[in-house]
Motif scaffolding. Structure first.
Motif, PDB file in Angstrom:
ATOM      1  N   ASP A 333       0.814  -1.204   0.000  1.00  0.00           N
ATOM      2  CA  ASP A 333       0.000   0.000   0.000  1.00  0.00           C
ATOM      3  C   ASP A 333       0.857   1.266   0.000  1.00  0.00           C
ATOM      4  OD1 ASP A 333      -2.569  -0.693  -0.369  1.00  0.00           O
ATOM      5  OD2 ASP A 333      -3.296  -0.049   1.590  1.00  0.00           O
ATOM      6  N   TYR A 351      -9.070   7.576   0.611  1.00  0.00           N
ATOM      7  CA  TYR A 351      -9.345   6.150   0.469  1.00  0.00           C
ATOM      8  C   TYR A 351     -10.714   5.847   1.065  1.00  0.00           C
ATOM      9  CZ  TYR A 351      -4.266   5.513  -0.203  1.00  0.00           C
ATOM     10  OH  TYR A 351      -2.976   5.580  -0.641  1.00  0.00           O
ATOM     11  N   VAL A 353     -12.665   3.206   2.374  1.00  0.00           N
ATOM     12  CA  VAL A 353     -12.463   1.827   2.827  1.00  0.00           C
ATOM     13  C   VAL A 353     -13.172   1.639   4.167  1.00  0.00           C
ATOM     14  CG1 VAL A 353     -10.750   0.073   3.434  1.00  0.00           C
ATOM     15  CG2 VAL A 353     -10.189   1.787   1.703  1.00  0.00           C
ATOM     16  N   ASP A 355     -14.380   0.552   7.977  1.00  0.00           N
ATOM     17  CA  ASP A 355     -13.744   0.981   9.230  1.00  0.00           C
ATOM     18  C   ASP A 355     -12.933  -0.127   9.913  1.00  0.00           C
ATOM     19  OD1 ASP A 355     -15.721  -0.597  10.279  1.00  0.00           O
ATOM     20  OD2 ASP A 355     -16.757   1.011  11.343  1.00  0.00           O
ATOM     21  N   GLN A 357     -10.499  -1.204   8.717  1.00  0.00           N
ATOM     22  CA  GLN A 357      -9.116  -0.906   8.349  1.00  0.00           C
ATOM     23  C   GLN A 357      -8.644   0.437   8.909  1.00  0.00           C
ATOM     24  OE1 GLN A 357      -7.447  -2.041   4.681  1.00  0.00           O
ATOM     25  NE2 GLN A 357      -9.213  -3.287   4.075  1.00  0.00           N
ATOM     26  N   ASN A 358      -9.315   0.951   9.911  1.00  0.00           N
ATOM     27  CA  ASN A 358      -8.908   2.218  10.527  1.00  0.00           C
ATOM     28  C   ASN A 358      -7.447   2.187  10.971  1.00  0.00           C
ATOM     29  OD1 ASN A 358     -11.404   3.289  10.153  1.00  0.00           O
ATOM     30  ND2 ASN A 358     -12.045   3.184  12.283  1.00  0.00           N
ATOM     31  N   PHE A 361      -4.919   2.258   8.060  1.00  0.00           N
ATOM     32  CA  PHE A 361      -4.702   3.549   7.412  1.00  0.00           C
ATOM     33  C   PHE A 361      -3.985   4.550   8.310  1.00  0.00           C
ATOM     34  CE2 PHE A 361      -7.558   1.798   4.288  1.00  0.00           C
ATOM     35  CZ  PHE A 361      -6.918   2.202   3.131  1.00  0.00           C
ATOM     36  N   LYS A 365      -0.530   6.136   6.835  1.00  0.00           N
ATOM     37  CA  LYS A 365      -0.248   7.573   6.775  1.00  0.00           C
ATOM     38  C   LYS A 365       1.030   7.899   7.564  1.00  0.00           C
ATOM     39  CE  LYS A 365      -2.247  12.126   7.407  1.00  0.00           C
ATOM     40  NZ  LYS A 365      -3.498  12.904   7.453  1.00  0.00           N
ATOM     41  N   HIS A 380      -6.124  10.647   3.456  1.00  0.00           N
ATOM     42  CA  HIS A 380      -7.305  10.617   4.318  1.00  0.00           C
ATOM     43  C   HIS A 380      -8.037   9.298   4.122  1.00  0.00           C
ATOM     44  CE1 HIS A 380      -7.046  14.859   5.375  1.00  0.00           C
ATOM     45  NE2 HIS A 380      -6.763  15.087   4.111  1.00  0.00           N
ATOM     46  N   HIS A 381      -8.512   8.775   5.185  1.00  0.00           N
ATOM     47  CA  HIS A 381      -9.297   7.546   5.113  1.00  0.00           C
ATOM     48  C   HIS A 381     -10.762   7.897   5.315  1.00  0.00           C
ATOM     49  CE1 HIS A 381     -10.365   3.451   7.153  1.00  0.00           C
ATOM     50  NE2 HIS A 381     -10.857   3.543   5.947  1.00  0.00           N
ATOM     51  N   SER A 383     -13.636   6.510   6.226  1.00  0.00           N
ATOM     52  CA  SER A 383     -13.958   5.239   6.871  1.00  0.00           C
ATOM     53  C   SER A 383     -15.458   5.119   7.050  1.00  0.00           C
ATOM     54  CB  SER A 383     -13.246   5.224   8.225  1.00  0.00           C
ATOM     55  OG  SER A 383     -13.803   4.271   9.070  1.00  0.00           O
TER      56      SER A 383
END
Length: 589
Positions: A333, A351, A353, A355, A357-358, A361, A365, A380-381, A383
């Motif tokens: 990634d 992104y 994607v 949550d 995967q909080n 991410f 970052k 930025h995610h 989520s």
RNA sequence: AGCCUCGUAGUAUAAUGGAUAGUACAUGAGUUUCCGAAACUCCAAAUCCAAGUUCGAUUCUUGGCGAGGCUACCA
């Protein structure tokens, strides 16, 4: 300048003038006045009465008088209730707003346009899209539109998870059970066809495990020993070694899936400037590991695996390269983030994607920042929470998913039924009807998935959740269509010479004027639900207005002109609001 | 075990620390001689518990209780 900003600045300036205290305009709280009080906008006084050492009433009176003096054409009255300073805004102000609002640019462009990448959808090629993907797609589409309407340049991308053990499972099952069947030979949509074999794999796997357990093996061991599982593992190995037959089958089955996806994406309106395939990107990030080591961002353990220590940032240690030298997910990634930035030179990367995967991410970052990759701060995610069913989580392995295609088709079918029952579009051609049913059905579905805060998980009840009344897409589409129908009869605005406004007319003008602020809020929070809620409130307010006040048969010609213009603005604002949600609004329905 | 979310009427949801907690669905009562009733009007109904900070707490802090997620050399 918009009115609220103006009021904030004037408040700050007046306080400085009156009491020689410095308060920044951002500290001033200006709200819409609650309907039960007199006024349009309210300045909350509590924030500064304390440091002034005066009672709210005294401050309110002095401030109110000063502000009215500063803005004589805007503020007509003020009153103070328990620390709230309420201002009544002049009709002239709102009439000028109504007259001058430009339906072609309801949102003023940002002064700092950026290049923003939105990555969304991320499908797996072993199964068709489901309800969770729909939430993802609609969020991605919407946030892209919101940023575009602000004047940013948006690049939509997609990463396809096209390799790995899950695809091998579908492939194995196809080899075992298909007898050479294909989507065309079975007349099935390709993604569904492949998805069926994924389910078949799991059925066979479970049966085999059960057999082994019955023969005395432990569950854990049986799951490792099942021959069908071993076959899938072996296939993955062959894939990685570049075995020609395996790659052929993989390509063939993936192409079936992509044909299916294309149909679905077209139907729901998803498109991408660039699609990345994990089979091409999964080896990325290797040089970055070396870089990280030389920069001492990463460190190596005795077994030669490579790690980053994030305990100083409140996180854990994280592996970035296995001892056998291969990359892990996070490394890929990071590599992909770098590649995308190189290719598109974006300032910001969003992104979309789930949550779960909080953590991932947060780590992504942080590592990008520590490696000083360009635009690392712009990661930025977006989520979003899981979509669950009343019966619990959806599990594709067990076939308890709400399929995207089925759901979309069902929604379109319902919209057809309802539209036919009302019989208002008898003059439509069959092509127009098909388009209308699509618009309404998808509108209902998109609105339903976008109207709640993305962060919250949501429960989807197929039977009860979808409605065409109340807080729904079709409600807003209906309001728009009705306005358009009225306007077709009344004609367009000629000129506005009226100088008074009824409460409902003013209320509508105020609501219309907040649209740009709503867009900004939605963009800042990456939250399209703000726009959905706004669109609903506006539609509701217009319907109340419409029920009370006649447009075509207004009391006077000047009144009629004002109301026609309000109708035009409302229709345009609803259309714009819905467009950034990815929803079309029909002229007639 | 640790970390992160979340907990609002029967259900689903809203509220940058601000006024009497807003809205929808479902329930109940109404509104079509008049621009589109997929609409409108009215009734009833809620902040998980306990402390704390504050002039003021659904919001912030702490502790409970409950739900979900993450803590993989899977992706």
């Amino acid at each position: 300048m918009n009115l609220i900003t103006n009021l904030k600045q004037t408040t700050a300036a007046s306080l400085l003038h009156l009491y020689q205290v410095t308060i920044s305009p951002e500290q001033v709280l200006v709200n819409a006045t609650k309907p039960e009080f007199e006024g349009d906008y309210t300045v909350v006084l509590f924030a500064f009465v304390k440091q002034l050492g005066k009672s709210p009433d005294v401050v309110g009176n002095e401030l109110g008088a000063a502000m009215q003096k500063a803005l004589p054409t805007i503020i007509t009255h003020y009153n103070i209730v328990k620390g709230f300073l309420n201002f009544t805004i002049s009709n002239d102000y709102w009439l000028a707003y109504i007259k001058n609002a430009d339906t072609k640019s309801l949102v003023p462009p940002t002064t700092t346009p950026q290049k923003i990448m939105v990555e969304y959808s991320s499908p797996n090629t072993n199964k068709p899209l489901h309800l969770g993907h729909l939430r993802n797609n609609f969020l991605g589409l919407s946030i892209a539109e919101i940023l575009k309407v602000q004047g940013h340049e948006v690049v939509k991308t997609c990463i396809v998870n096209d390799r790995g053990i899950h695809i091998c499972k579908s492939m194995i099952a196809w080899q075992l059970f298909a007898n050479g069947a294909t989507p065309s030979s079975t007349n099935k949509k390709g993604d569904h066809f492949v998805g069926d074999y994924y389910v078949k794999y799991n059925d066979a796997f479970k049966a085999e495990v059960a057999g082994l357990v019955a023969g005395g093996m432990t569950q854990e061991l049986a799951e490792k020993e099942a021959s069908i599982f071993k076959a899938a593992q072996e296939m993955l190995l062959k894939w990685e070694q570049g075995d020609a037959a395996t790659l052929d089958l993989w390509k063939r089955m993936n192409s079936w899936v992509y044909e299916g996806f294309e149909v679905t994406y077209k139907k729901i309106g998803s498109d991408f400037v660039k699609t990345y395939y994990e089979s091409n990107t999964y080896l990325l990030g290797k040089e970055l590991v070396e870089q990280g080591l030389s920069k001492k961002v990463f460190y190596q353990k005795e077994d030669s695996s490579v790690w980053i220590d994030l305990t100083g940032d409140g996180l854990d240690e994280k592996i970035v390269r296995r001892k056998d030298g291969t990359s892990v997910y996070i490394t890929q990634d990071i590599g992909l983030a770098q590649l995308k930035q190189k290719e598109f030179n974006n300032d910001v990367s969003i992104y979309v994607v789930g949550d779960e995967q909080n953590y991932h991410f947060k780590v992504l970052k942080l590592i990008c920042q520590k490696l000083s990759l360009p635009a690392a701060d712009g990661i930025h995610h977006l989520s979003y929470g899981m979509v669950e069913l009343p019966t619990g989580k959806m599990k594709s392995r067990e076939g308890t998913v709400v399929d995207a295609d089925d759901l979309v088709d069902a929604m379109i079918a319902i919209s057809k039924e309802k539209t036919e029952a009302l019989g208002k579009v008898s003059d439509f051609t069959s092509d127009q009807l098909t388009a209308l049913y699509n618009t309404i059905g998808l509108g209902a579905l998109k609105f339903f998935l976008l109207r709640v805060d993305p962060k919250k998980k949501m429960i989807f009840n197929p039977e009860e959740s979808i409605d065409f009344h109340g807080f729904t897409g079709p409600f807003i589409q209906y309001t728009h269509a009705r306005i358009k129908s009225i306007l077709r009869k009344t004609g367009v605005t000629v000129s506005i010479t009226n100088n008074e406004l009824l409460p409902l007319e003013k209320q509508l003008a105020i609501e219309l004027s907040t649209f740009p602020a709503i867009i900004n809020e939605a963009a800042e929070n990456l939250d399209p639900s703000k726009v959905a809620i706004y669109a609903f409130n506006l539609a509701k307010l217009f319907n109340t207005f419409y029920a009370e006040l006649s447009i075509a048969n207004a009391e006077s010609e000047t009144k009629k002109q004002v109301r026609i213009q309000l109708g035009i603005l409302t229709a345009a604002t609803l259309q714009n609001a819905m467009r950034v949600l990815g929803i079309e609004v029909p002229e007639q329905m």
